[in-house]
Design a protein around this motif. Structure first.
Motif, mmCIF file in Angstrom:
data_model
loop_
_atom_site.group_PDB
_atom_site.id
_atom_site.type_symbol
_atom_site.label_atom_id
_atom_site.label_comp_id
_atom_site.label_asym_id
_atom_site.label_seq_id
_atom_site.Cartn_x
_atom_site.Cartn_y
_atom_site.Cartn_z
ATOM 1 N N HIS A 5 -7.264 -2.670 0.148
ATOM 2 C CA HIS A 5 -6.609 -1.573 0.784
ATOM 3 C C HIS A 5 -7.862 -0.388 0.948
ATOM 4 O O HIS A 5 -8.622 -0.288 -0.004
ATOM 5 N N GLY A 8 -8.170 1.805 -2.238
ATOM 6 C CA GLY A 8 -8.658 1.271 -3.533
ATOM 7 C C GLY A 8 -10.192 0.964 -3.503
ATOM 8 O O GLY A 8 -10.972 1.120 -4.260
ATOM 9 N N LEU A 31 -4.019 5.700 -17.782
ATOM 10 C CA LEU A 31 -3.414 4.666 -17.166
ATOM 11 C C LEU A 31 -3.773 3.180 -17.771
ATOM 12 O O LEU A 31 -4.648 3.268 -18.695
ATOM 13 N N HIS A 35 -3.232 -1.337 -14.217
ATOM 14 C CA HIS A 35 -2.709 -0.616 -13.384
ATOM 15 C C HIS A 35 -3.874 -0.192 -12.423
ATOM 16 O O HIS A 35 -3.677 -0.139 -11.218
ATOM 17 N N ASN A 38 -4.915 -2.859 -10.097
ATOM 18 C CA ASN A 38 -4.116 -3.034 -9.001
ATOM 19 C C ASN A 38 -4.171 -1.851 -8.031
ATOM 20 O O ASN A 38 -3.979 -2.342 -6.748
ATOM 21 N N ILE A 39 -4.622 -0.551 -8.386
ATOM 22 C CA ILE A 39 -4.789 0.361 -7.230
ATOM 23 C C ILE A 39 -6.146 -0.021 -6.595
ATOM 24 O O ILE A 39 -6.030 0.056 -5.215
ATOM 25 N N LYS A 43 -2.943 -3.100 -4.329
ATOM 26 C CA LYS A 43 -1.542 -3.780 -4.928
ATOM 27 C C LYS A 43 -0.631 -2.696 -5.227
ATOM 28 O O LYS A 43 0.602 -2.823 -5.248
ATOM 29 N N ARG A 44 -1.118 -1.280 -5.765
ATOM 30 C CA ARG A 44 -0.319 -0.371 -6.049
ATOM 31 C C ARG A 44 -0.867 0.884 -5.451
ATOM 32 O O ARG A 44 -2.064 0.869 -5.305
ATOM 33 N N HIS A 45 -0.314 1.837 -5.307
ATOM 34 C CA HIS A 45 -0.652 3.244 -4.727
ATOM 35 C C HIS A 45 -0.687 4.200 -5.870
ATOM 36 O O HIS A 45 0.399 4.068 -6.720
ATOM 37 N N PRO A 46 -1.456 4.998 -5.893
ATOM 38 C CA PRO A 46 -1.589 6.041 -7.195
ATOM 39 C C PRO A 46 -0.552 7.234 -6.832
ATOM 40 O O PRO A 46 -0.502 7.350 -5.754
ATOM 41 N N SER A 47 -0.380 7.817 -7.609
ATOM 42 C CA SER A 47 0.629 8.893 -7.585
ATOM 43 C C SER A 47 -0.135 10.032 -7.000
ATOM 44 O O SER A 47 -1.272 9.988 -7.037
ATOM 45 N N THR A 50 -2.253 11.299 -9.839
ATOM 46 C CA THR A 50 -3.147 10.443 -10.275
ATOM 47 C C THR A 50 -4.388 10.769 -9.319
ATOM 48 O O THR A 50 -5.598 10.355 -9.615
#
Length: 66
Positions: A5, A8, A31, A35, A38-39, A43-47, A50
């Protein structure tokens, strides 16, 4: 093979510019290292919180990350 992404990739690039390890950055952000990995791998999106903290730590504008 999964394409990273752009968010990332930008986080990782700025982290490396600041010579921060994933462990140190994750700890600073409160974090887990997995985690953060993954950001960085998309694979994950930060809030939003964050994301703003990342920009502050990496000394960039949020717009430079997104």
């Amino acid at each position: 093979m999964c394409k990273k992404h752009p968010l990332g990739k930008k986080i990782k690039r700025h982290r490396k510019k600041k010579k921060l390890s994933q462990r140190i950055l994750a700890k600073t952000l409160c974090l887990s290292r997995p985690h953060l990995v993954n950001i960085e791998n998309g694979k994950r999106h930060p809030s939003m919180e964050t994301l703003y903290r990342l920009a502050e730590i990496l000394e960039v504008q949020v717009g430079e990350l997104i």
